[in-house]
Design a protein around this motif. Structure first.
Motif, PDB file in Angstrom:
ATOM      1  N   ALA A 206       0.828  -1.204   0.000  1.00 26.31           N
ATOM      2  CA  ALA A 206       0.000   0.000   0.000  1.00 26.31           C
ATOM      3  C   ALA A 206       0.865   1.258   0.000  1.00 26.31           C
ATOM      4  O   ALA A 206       0.558   2.236  -0.695  1.00 26.31           O
ATOM      5  N   VAL A 207       1.951   1.233   0.768  1.00 22.65           N
ATOM      6  CA  VAL A 207       2.822   2.406   0.839  1.00 22.65           C
ATOM      7  C   VAL A 207       3.511   2.658  -0.491  1.00 22.65           C
ATOM      8  O   VAL A 207       3.768   3.811  -0.864  1.00 22.65           O
ATOM      9  N   GLU A 208       3.806   1.596  -1.242  1.00 24.00           N
ATOM     10  CA  GLU A 208       4.388   1.789  -2.574  1.00 24.00           C
ATOM     11  C   GLU A 208       3.447   2.586  -3.466  1.00 24.00           C
ATOM     12  O   GLU A 208       3.875   3.475  -4.213  1.00 24.00           O
ATOM     13  N   VAL A 209       2.155   2.286  -3.403  1.00 23.30           N
ATOM     14  CA  VAL A 209       1.178   3.041  -4.197  1.00 23.30           C
ATOM     15  C   VAL A 209       1.144   4.490  -3.739  1.00 23.30           C
ATOM     16  O   VAL A 209       1.147   5.422  -4.551  1.00 23.30           O
TER      17      VAL A 209
ATOM     18  N   ALA B  41       5.312  12.628   3.999  1.00 23.38           N
ATOM     19  CA  ALA B  41       4.252  13.237   4.799  1.00 23.38           C
ATOM     20  C   ALA B  41       3.646  12.225   5.757  1.00 23.38           C
ATOM     21  O   ALA B  41       3.336  12.555   6.910  1.00 23.38           O
ATOM     22  N   LEU B  42       3.483  10.977   5.311  1.00 24.28           N
ATOM     23  CA  LEU B  42       2.927   9.946   6.176  1.00 24.28           C
ATOM     24  C   LEU B  42       3.880   9.598   7.310  1.00 24.28           C
ATOM     25  O   LEU B  42       3.467   9.446   8.469  1.00 24.28           O
ATOM     26  N   LEU B  43       5.166   9.498   7.009  1.00 22.14           N
ATOM     27  CA  LEU B  43       6.148   9.179   8.046  1.00 22.14           C
ATOM     28  C   LEU B  43       6.252  10.306   9.079  1.00 22.14           C
ATOM     29  O   LEU B  43       6.545  10.058  10.252  1.00 22.14           O
ATOM     30  N   ALA B  44       5.995  11.534   8.664  1.00 21.21           N
ATOM     31  CA  ALA B  44       6.042  12.655   9.609  1.00 21.21           C
ATOM     32  C   ALA B  44       4.946  12.541  10.657  1.00 21.21           C
ATOM     33  O   ALA B  44       5.088  13.061  11.767  1.00 21.21           O
TER      34      ALA B  44
ATOM     35  N   ALA C  77      10.930  -2.416  -0.556  1.00 24.05           N
ATOM     36  CA  ALA C  77      11.280  -1.113  -1.114  1.00 24.05           C
ATOM     37  C   ALA C  77      10.625   0.022  -0.355  1.00 24.05           C
ATOM     38  O   ALA C  77      11.126   1.149  -0.355  1.00 24.05           O
ATOM     39  N   ALA C  78       9.499  -0.262   0.287  1.00 24.95           N
ATOM     40  CA  ALA C  78       8.746   0.762   1.012  1.00 24.95           C
ATOM     41  C   ALA C  78       8.612   0.361   2.475  1.00 24.95           C
ATOM     42  O   ALA C  78       8.629  -0.829   2.816  1.00 24.95           O
ATOM     43  N   PRO C  79       8.448   1.335   3.355  1.00 23.99           N
ATOM     44  CA  PRO C  79       8.255   1.007   4.767  1.00 23.99           C
ATOM     45  C   PRO C  79       6.846   0.511   5.047  1.00 23.99           C
ATOM     46  O   PRO C  79       5.942   0.664   4.220  1.00 23.99           O
ATOM     47  N   GLN C  80       6.667  -0.106   6.182  1.00 24.08           N
ATOM     48  CA  GLN C  80       5.345  -0.351   6.745  1.00 24.08           C
ATOM     49  C   GLN C  80       5.090   0.792   7.717  1.00 24.08           C
ATOM     50  O   GLN C  80       5.923   1.061   8.590  1.00 24.08           O
TER      51      GLN C  80
END
Length: 280
Positions: free
Chosen positions: A48-51, A60-63, A93-96
């Motif tokens: 989902a984070v890759e999308v 912005a989400l990680l902030a 490739a992307a975080p959770q």
């Protein structure tokens, strides 16, 4: 192509951003008069984070949230059974990312307003029905004052939730969602970080478990906002499903009163809840 999206939730806003990025003219219609940061925590897996990364939203989400480091299973006595790294810590490739649902919706909403324009999210428009003809579609809405609105478009996407008016119209004999045999009591509490400070834990067993993970970085006082869910098998549920129905800790906390693991005080966390919701 002109596109109408019904529902300014996570799915509707993400669809609007993706369609806009593909060159389409998109307008989002929302039934509520104001978009508020409702709910509790949500966990976004790397796919989902890759999308969302393709939409330029990861920073912005990680902030607002936490990059989940590991997923752990414990029994009801707090003894570790199994664990594995997650997200980039597992080589993805992307975080959770774990964060408040309202923060996720807010990031999506801000991006829609910035990229599509503030006039492309229209609140106080309850979807009623639609009509197709001549390769076009007309969506009908009603505002709280009782005024009717008709909006033509080439495509209609209905992301209006579990009680979708569009789905009820297309499948009138489907009936309500089928109860799955479990009730969740969900909440958030401010507490000291546990384990790595970025751990997701599922403790217990099939008929009784407690899920917990942080959804914000530590604040100045060192505490994090912790999301939790108490899950119990319940034979029957006679209440209509509602994501925002207040929950009563007296209905589940006695079953978890002895769940104190040293690194986690389950009853203490529940008693410190900012709010508790019951679903379904």
């Amino acid at each position: 192509m002109q596109v109408i999206v019904v529902g300014a939730g996570i799915g509707g806003l993400a669809a609007a951003l993706a369609l806009h990025a593909s060159g389409h003219e998109v307008t989002v219609f929302e039934s509520t008069p104001t978009i508020l940061p409702l709910g509790v925590g949500i966990n976004l897996l790397p796919n989902a984070v890759e999308v969302l990364g393709e939409l330029g939203l990861v920073d912005a989400l990680l902030a607002h949230g936490v990059a989940t480091r590991e997923m752990l299973y414990f029994n009801r006595f707090g003894q570790r059974i199994w664990g594995e790294p997650r997200g980039r810590f597992a080589g993805h490739a992307a975080p959770q990312i774990s964060l408040h649902r309202g923060a996720l919706q807010g990031v999506l909403f801000d991006a829609v307003v910035e990229r599509l324009g503030p006039d492309r999210v229209i609140c106080d428009r309850r979807f009623m029905d639609h009509e197709e003809g001549g390769g076009r579609i007309v969506a009908r809405f009603l505002d709280r004052a009782g005024a009717a609105w008709e909006v033509p478009a080439d495509l209609l996407i209905c992301a209006d939730g579990i009680h979708s008016a569009a789905r009820a119209r297309l499948y009138p004999d489907e009936g309500p969602p089928i109860y799955g045999g479990h009730i969740l009591w969900r909440g958030t509490s401010l507490a000291a970080p546990f384990l790595t400070g970025a751990s997701m834990v599922i403790a217990g067993h099939r008929d009784q478990k407690f899920v917990i993970y942080p959804i914000s970085p530590p604040g100045p006082d060192g505490r994090q906002r912790i999301n939790w869910a108490a899950d119990l098998a319940v034979a029957k549920n006679l209440r209509r499903e509602d994501w925002n129905r207040p929950g009563d800790p007296a209905e589940f906390l006695p079953r978890f009163e002895a769940w104190r693991f040293g690194w986690l005080d389950v009853p203490g966390l529940v008693r410190d809840a900012e709010a508790i919701y019951e679903f379904p």
